[in-house]
Design an enzyme around this catalytic site. Sequence first.
Site, PDB file in Angstrom:
ATOM      1  N   HIS A 189       0.851  -1.192   0.000  1.00  0.00           N
ATOM      2  CA  HIS A 189       0.000   0.000   0.000  1.00  0.00           C
ATOM      3  C   HIS A 189       0.889   1.244   0.000  1.00  0.00           C
ATOM      4  O   HIS A 189       2.116   1.148   0.085  1.00  0.00           O
ATOM      5  CB  HIS A 189      -0.976  -0.004   1.177  1.00  0.00           C
ATOM      6  CG  HIS A 189      -0.345   0.084   2.524  1.00  0.00           C
ATOM      7  ND1 HIS A 189       0.428  -0.912   3.060  1.00  0.00           N
ATOM      8  CD2 HIS A 189      -0.373   1.064   3.479  1.00  0.00           C
ATOM      9  CE1 HIS A 189       0.835  -0.563   4.269  1.00  0.00           C
ATOM     10  NE2 HIS A 189       0.381   0.645   4.541  1.00  0.00           N
ATOM     11  N   ASP A 211       6.098   4.781   4.912  1.00  0.00           N
ATOM     12  CA  ASP A 211       7.053   3.869   5.536  1.00  0.00           C
ATOM     13  C   ASP A 211       7.108   2.518   4.825  1.00  0.00           C
ATOM     14  O   ASP A 211       7.844   1.624   5.244  1.00  0.00           O
ATOM     15  CB  ASP A 211       6.755   3.695   7.033  1.00  0.00           C
ATOM     16  CG  ASP A 211       5.390   3.100   7.316  1.00  0.00           C
ATOM     17  OD1 ASP A 211       4.426   3.442   6.603  1.00  0.00           O
ATOM     18  OD2 ASP A 211       5.273   2.291   8.262  1.00  0.00           O
ATOM     19  N   HIS A 212       6.347   2.393   3.750  1.00  0.00           N
ATOM     20  CA  HIS A 212       6.392   1.203   2.904  1.00  0.00           C
ATOM     21  C   HIS A 212       6.952   1.508   1.518  1.00  0.00           C
ATOM     22  O   HIS A 212       7.257   0.572   0.765  1.00  0.00           O
ATOM     23  CB  HIS A 212       4.995   0.600   2.760  1.00  0.00           C
ATOM     24  CG  HIS A 212       4.416   0.119   4.053  1.00  0.00           C
ATOM     25  ND1 HIS A 212       4.180  -1.214   4.325  1.00  0.00           N
ATOM     26  CD2 HIS A 212       4.031   0.791   5.164  1.00  0.00           C
ATOM     27  CE1 HIS A 212       3.677  -1.343   5.540  1.00  0.00           C
ATOM     28  NE2 HIS A 212       3.578  -0.128   6.072  1.00  0.00           N
ATOM     29  N   ASP A 215       0.192  -4.111   6.352  1.00  0.00           N
ATOM     30  CA  ASP A 215      -0.426  -3.583   7.564  1.00  0.00           C
ATOM     31  C   ASP A 215      -1.862  -4.061   7.730  1.00  0.00           C
ATOM     32  O   ASP A 215      -2.639  -3.450   8.447  1.00  0.00           O
ATOM     33  CB  ASP A 215      -0.406  -2.049   7.550  1.00  0.00           C
ATOM     34  CG  ASP A 215       0.967  -1.475   7.831  1.00  0.00           C
ATOM     35  OD1 ASP A 215       1.915  -2.249   8.055  1.00  0.00           O
ATOM     36  OD2 ASP A 215       1.109  -0.238   7.809  1.00  0.00           O
ATOM     37  N   HIS A 256       1.491   3.938   1.967  1.00  0.00           N
ATOM     38  CA  HIS A 256       2.046   4.700   3.090  1.00  0.00           C
ATOM     39  C   HIS A 256       3.562   4.850   2.968  1.00  0.00           C
ATOM     40  O   HIS A 256       4.264   3.941   2.533  1.00  0.00           O
ATOM     41  CB  HIS A 256       1.665   4.058   4.417  1.00  0.00           C
ATOM     42  CG  HIS A 256       0.261   4.365   4.832  1.00  0.00           C
ATOM     43  ND1 HIS A 256      -0.399   3.681   5.823  1.00  0.00           N
ATOM     44  CD2 HIS A 256      -0.626   5.301   4.386  1.00  0.00           C
ATOM     45  CE1 HIS A 256      -1.622   4.173   5.977  1.00  0.00           C
ATOM     46  NE2 HIS A 256      -1.784   5.153   5.116  1.00  0.00           N
ATOM     47  N   HIS A 315       5.400  -4.866  10.619  1.00  0.00           N
ATOM     48  CA  HIS A 315       5.769  -4.187  11.867  1.00  0.00           C
ATOM     49  C   HIS A 315       5.951  -5.167  13.017  1.00  0.00           C
ATOM     50  O   HIS A 315       5.217  -6.158  13.132  1.00  0.00           O
ATOM     51  CB  HIS A 315       4.700  -3.159  12.257  1.00  0.00           C
ATOM     52  CG  HIS A 315       4.630  -1.977  11.338  1.00  0.00           C
ATOM     53  ND1 HIS A 315       5.506  -0.927  11.409  1.00  0.00           N
ATOM     54  CD2 HIS A 315       3.778  -1.706  10.318  1.00  0.00           C
ATOM     55  CE1 HIS A 315       5.200  -0.036  10.481  1.00  0.00           C
ATOM     56  NE2 HIS A 315       4.154  -0.487   9.805  1.00  0.00           N
ATOM     57  N   HIS A 323      -7.229  -0.899   6.215  1.00  0.00           N
ATOM     58  CA  HIS A 323      -6.170   0.004   6.696  1.00  0.00           C
ATOM     59  C   HIS A 323      -6.042   1.177   5.722  1.00  0.00           C
ATOM     60  O   HIS A 323      -6.043   2.345   6.123  1.00  0.00           O
ATOM     61  CB  HIS A 323      -4.863  -0.762   6.824  1.00  0.00           C
ATOM     62  CG  HIS A 323      -3.693   0.085   7.212  1.00  0.00           C
ATOM     63  ND1 HIS A 323      -3.619   0.755   8.422  1.00  0.00           N
ATOM     64  CD2 HIS A 323      -2.545   0.387   6.558  1.00  0.00           C
ATOM     65  CE1 HIS A 323      -2.495   1.425   8.489  1.00  0.00           C
ATOM     66  NE2 HIS A 323      -1.821   1.234   7.361  1.00  0.00           N
TER      67      HIS A 323
END
Length: 255
Positions: free
Chosen positions: A55, A59-60, A129, A57, A167, A112
């Site tokens: 996805h 941090d990905h 996530d 975001h 995570h 999410h």
Amino acid sequence: MVQVEPIKAFTDNYIWAIRDTENNHVWVVDPGQADPVNTYLAQKQATLKGVLVTHHHWDHTNGIQELLKSSPSIAVYGPTNSPFNGITHPLKEGDELDVLSIKLRVIETPGHTLDHICYLSNTLCFTGDTIFSAGCGRLMEGSSEQMWLTLCKFNDVPDDALMYCTHEYTLANLAFASAVEPNNSDIQNYKKWAEQQVSKCTPTLPSTFAKERAVNPFLRATLTQAKANIPHHLSDDLSEPWKVFAALRAWKDSF
């Protein structure tokens, strides 16, 4: 032989490296940072061949542009409806791809985020996530009912399939799971083991779907015991599993 290995990023992220140990070719999943990936590639004397994105975001995805500087021809697979504009091979529900001889299929997993997808084979799953060990992602864009329907898509995944999420949230999630089911011995045993892993700076991941079905409150919303300790102000209507899920998610958000 293909191995899946963790690359630590930020404070609690894992970038999963899928590595063919014979040819030393590597694909990475959700590279939020480039430096840890480049360090890993140098240590393994490996070549990056592709990227899987679950996805959009940051941090990905934030490491992808930097990785492309040294590997400009690599393929970047990800959701077809993603706001992230670095995807070269868009994917939708039912698509299949071959990653270093691992045949993966794509399922759309909104909740999410609305663009979230997961990658599954008969033996493993990259859940991003969507599902964490003993937990699930916050509803940043989707609805509770949507997320519950997403989780139901995993019902047929074999018990022994490995679950690779992004995570290291396991201990925090198990604290909540213990509040939901204080008498669940599987949760307590898993918590002791996870504490030992974390004390050694060793990942608690991957998990298995058998483990998650035993300890993850968000996968257990069809069970009577999942309802028993939900706070009164959240328990007005628990008539359907997705409503139990919604109450559990709201409880976890303020836990």
